[in-house]
Design a protein around this motif. Structure first.
Motif, PDB file in Angstrom:
ATOM      1  N   LYS A 133       0.853  -1.197   0.000  1.00 45.83           N
ATOM      2  CA  LYS A 133       0.000   0.000   0.000  1.00 45.83           C
ATOM      3  C   LYS A 133       0.886   1.244   0.000  1.00 45.83           C
ATOM      4  N   LYS A 134       2.053   1.114  -0.611  1.00 47.36           N
ATOM      5  CA  LYS A 134       3.025   2.210  -0.733  1.00 47.36           C
ATOM      6  C   LYS A 134       3.477   2.726   0.634  1.00 47.36           C
ATOM      7  N   CYS A 135       3.683   1.781   1.555  1.00 46.79           N
ATOM      8  CA  CYS A 135       4.161   2.067   2.916  1.00 46.79           C
ATOM      9  C   CYS A 135       3.234   3.011   3.672  1.00 46.79           C
ATOM     10  N   GLN A 136       1.955   2.862   3.440  1.00 51.07           N
ATOM     11  CA  GLN A 136       0.944   3.642   4.147  1.00 51.07           C
ATOM     12  C   GLN A 136       0.252   2.753   5.182  1.00 51.07           C
ATOM     13  N   VAL A 137      -0.464   3.387   6.082  1.00 49.69           N
ATOM     14  CA  VAL A 137      -1.217   2.658   7.102  1.00 49.69           C
ATOM     15  C   VAL A 137      -2.319   1.855   6.428  1.00 49.69           C
ATOM     16  N   ASP A 138      -2.483   0.636   6.882  1.00 53.76           N
ATOM     17  CA  ASP A 138      -3.508  -0.263   6.350  1.00 53.76           C
ATOM     18  C   ASP A 138      -4.325  -0.785   7.525  1.00 53.76           C
ATOM     19  N   THR A 139      -5.481  -1.341   7.242  1.00 55.44           N
ATOM     20  CA  THR A 139      -6.312  -1.951   8.277  1.00 55.44           C
ATOM     21  C   THR A 139      -6.124  -3.461   8.184  1.00 55.44           C
ATOM     22  N   PRO A 140      -5.579  -4.063   9.237  1.00 55.25           N
ATOM     23  CA  PRO A 140      -5.344  -5.500   9.193  1.00 55.25           C
ATOM     24  C   PRO A 140      -6.617  -6.302   9.452  1.00 55.25           C
ATOM     25  N   THR A 141      -6.585  -7.569   9.079  1.00 57.90           N
ATOM     26  CA  THR A 141      -7.659  -8.490   9.421  1.00 57.90           C
ATOM     27  C   THR A 141      -7.575  -8.748  10.917  1.00 57.90           C
ATOM     28  N   SER A 142      -8.693  -8.717  11.598  1.00 55.35           N
ATOM     29  CA  SER A 142      -8.678  -8.825  13.064  1.00 55.35           C
ATOM     30  C   SER A 142      -8.593 -10.260  13.570  1.00 55.35           C
ATOM     31  N   HIS A 143      -8.979 -11.222  12.766  1.00 59.12           N
ATOM     32  CA  HIS A 143      -8.994 -12.632  13.192  1.00 59.12           C
ATOM     33  C   HIS A 143      -9.766 -12.804  14.501  1.00 59.12           C
ATOM     34  N   GLY A 144     -10.808 -11.994  14.694  1.00 54.69           N
ATOM     35  CA  GLY A 144     -11.643 -12.102  15.885  1.00 54.69           C
ATOM     36  C   GLY A 144     -11.130 -11.335  17.091  1.00 54.69           C
ATOM     37  N   PHE A 145      -9.972 -10.728  16.965  1.00 55.20           N
ATOM     38  CA  PHE A 145      -9.385  -9.987  18.083  1.00 55.20           C
ATOM     39  C   PHE A 145     -10.085  -8.635  18.187  1.00 55.20           C
ATOM     40  N   LYS A 146     -10.447  -8.262  19.397  1.00 54.68           N
ATOM     41  CA  LYS A 146     -11.089  -6.976  19.636  1.00 54.68           C
ATOM     42  C   LYS A 146     -10.115  -6.073  20.380  1.00 54.68           C
ATOM     43  N   PRO A 147     -10.068  -4.788  20.034  1.00 56.19           N
ATOM     44  CA  PRO A 147      -9.121  -3.883  20.692  1.00 56.19           C
ATOM     45  C   PRO A 147      -9.193  -3.916  22.219  1.00 56.19           C
ATOM     46  N   ALA A 148     -10.373  -4.156  22.770  1.00 53.60           N
ATOM     47  CA  ALA A 148     -10.512  -4.225  24.229  1.00 53.60           C
ATOM     48  C   ALA A 148      -9.700  -5.369  24.835  1.00 53.60           C
ATOM     49  N   MET A 149      -9.296  -6.320  24.023  1.00 54.47           N
ATOM     50  CA  MET A 149      -8.499  -7.448  24.510  1.00 54.47           C
ATOM     51  C   MET A 149      -7.027  -7.073  24.666  1.00 54.47           C
ATOM     52  N   GLY A 150      -6.652  -5.892  24.210  1.00 56.13           N
ATOM     53  CA  GLY A 150      -5.259  -5.460  24.237  1.00 56.13           C
ATOM     54  C   GLY A 150      -4.640  -5.444  25.618  1.00 56.13           C
ATOM     55  N   ALA A 151      -5.394  -4.984  26.624  1.00 54.50           N
ATOM     56  CA  ALA A 151      -4.857  -4.901  27.991  1.00 54.50           C
ATOM     57  C   ALA A 151      -4.500  -6.287  28.520  1.00 54.50           C
ATOM     58  N   GLU A 152      -5.372  -7.247  28.301  1.00 57.11           N
ATOM     59  CA  GLU A 152      -5.097  -8.619  28.760  1.00 57.11           C
ATOM     60  C   GLU A 152      -3.910  -9.213  28.012  1.00 57.11           C
ATOM     61  N   LEU A 153      -3.843  -8.994  26.722  1.00 56.87           N
ATOM     62  CA  LEU A 153      -2.722  -9.477  25.919  1.00 56.87           C
ATOM     63  C   LEU A 153      -1.410  -8.902  26.440  1.00 56.87           C
ATOM     64  N   TYR A 154      -1.383  -7.607  26.716  1.00 58.71           N
ATOM     65  CA  TYR A 154      -0.174  -6.939  27.196  1.00 58.71           C
ATOM     66  C   TYR A 154       0.276  -7.528  28.533  1.00 58.71           C
ATOM     67  N   THR A 155      -0.666  -7.673  29.454  1.00 57.45           N
ATOM     68  CA  THR A 155      -0.349  -8.216  30.776  1.00 57.45           C
ATOM     69  C   THR A 155       0.200  -9.637  30.676  1.00 57.45           C
ATOM     70  N   ARG A 156      -0.444 -10.458  29.870  1.00 52.21           N
ATOM     71  CA  ARG A 156       0.023 -11.843  29.707  1.00 52.21           C
ATOM     72  C   ARG A 156       1.385 -11.916  29.037  1.00 52.21           C
ATOM     73  N   ALA A 157       1.620 -11.020  28.084  1.00 46.10           N
ATOM     74  CA  ALA A 157       2.919 -11.019  27.401  1.00 46.10           C
ATOM     75  C   ALA A 157       4.037 -10.665  28.370  1.00 46.10           C
ATOM     76  N   LEU A 158       3.816  -9.670  29.229  1.00 50.71           N
ATOM     77  CA  LEU A 158       4.829  -9.311  30.227  1.00 50.71           C
ATOM     78  C   LEU A 158       5.120 -10.491  31.145  1.00 50.71           C
ATOM     79  N   LYS A 159       4.066 -11.133  31.594  1.00 43.93           N
ATOM     80  CA  LYS A 159       4.220 -12.276  32.500  1.00 43.93           C
ATOM     81  C   LYS A 159       4.980 -13.415  31.813  1.00 43.93           C
TER      82      LYS A 159
END
Length: 143
Positions: A101-127
């Motif tokens: 996309k000529k190195c521009q921002v694109d919208t990725p496929t979510s694969h069912g992931f919801k942005p609200a899940m980000g906090a849990e993902l971050y916490t688990r990744a740190l752990k």
């Protein structure tokens, strides 16, 4: 049955959300770490070599890269990393940037992931990697 391309897509979706959450959290502490999720397009790697070029998936990917070689060589695929490093900030930190996309921002496929899940993902990744809990001003590696 494990299907490598589907697994790759799912893990890429998680990485994209992680980078977005990392940016959000670091900015809340006044630390402006720039992080981007990058897609180089269809690159000739050990993963893509398993997929015949005449397959439906490969043909769809090659149509998306119309005007570019398909597949890219690993060196051609790596150019987006160089671009992001030299041209940052090319967009808002946490963005998904696409070479085709000529190195521009694109919208990725979510694969069912919801942005609200980000906090849990971050916490688990740190752990998982043995770092301190989020919210502290310092992250220490536990050896």
């Amino acid at each position: 049955e494990v299907r490598p391309l589907e697994l790759y897509g799912f893990t890429k979706a998680i990485l994209i959300q992680y980078i977005s959450e990392l940016h959000r959290r670091e900015a809340a502490f006044g630390r402006f770490v720039h992080g981007y999720s990058l897609t180089p397009g269809w690159v000739n790697t050990s993963l893509t070599r398993r997929v015949p070029l005449n397959s439906t998936v490969a043909q769809r990917k090659c149509r998306e890269q119309l005007g570019y070689p398909c597949p890219f060589t690993p060196s051609e695929g790596a150019t987006i990393s160089v671009f992001a490093a030299l041209e940052a900030p090319i967009s808002e930190s946490g963005s998904y940037v696409s070479r085709i996309k000529k190195c521009q921002v694109d919208t990725p496929t979510s694969h069912g992931f919801k942005p609200a899940m980000g906090a849990e993902l971050y916490t688990r990744a740190l752990k998982l990697v043995g770092l301190s809990q989020p919210g502290s001003d310092r992250h220490e590696v536990v050896v």
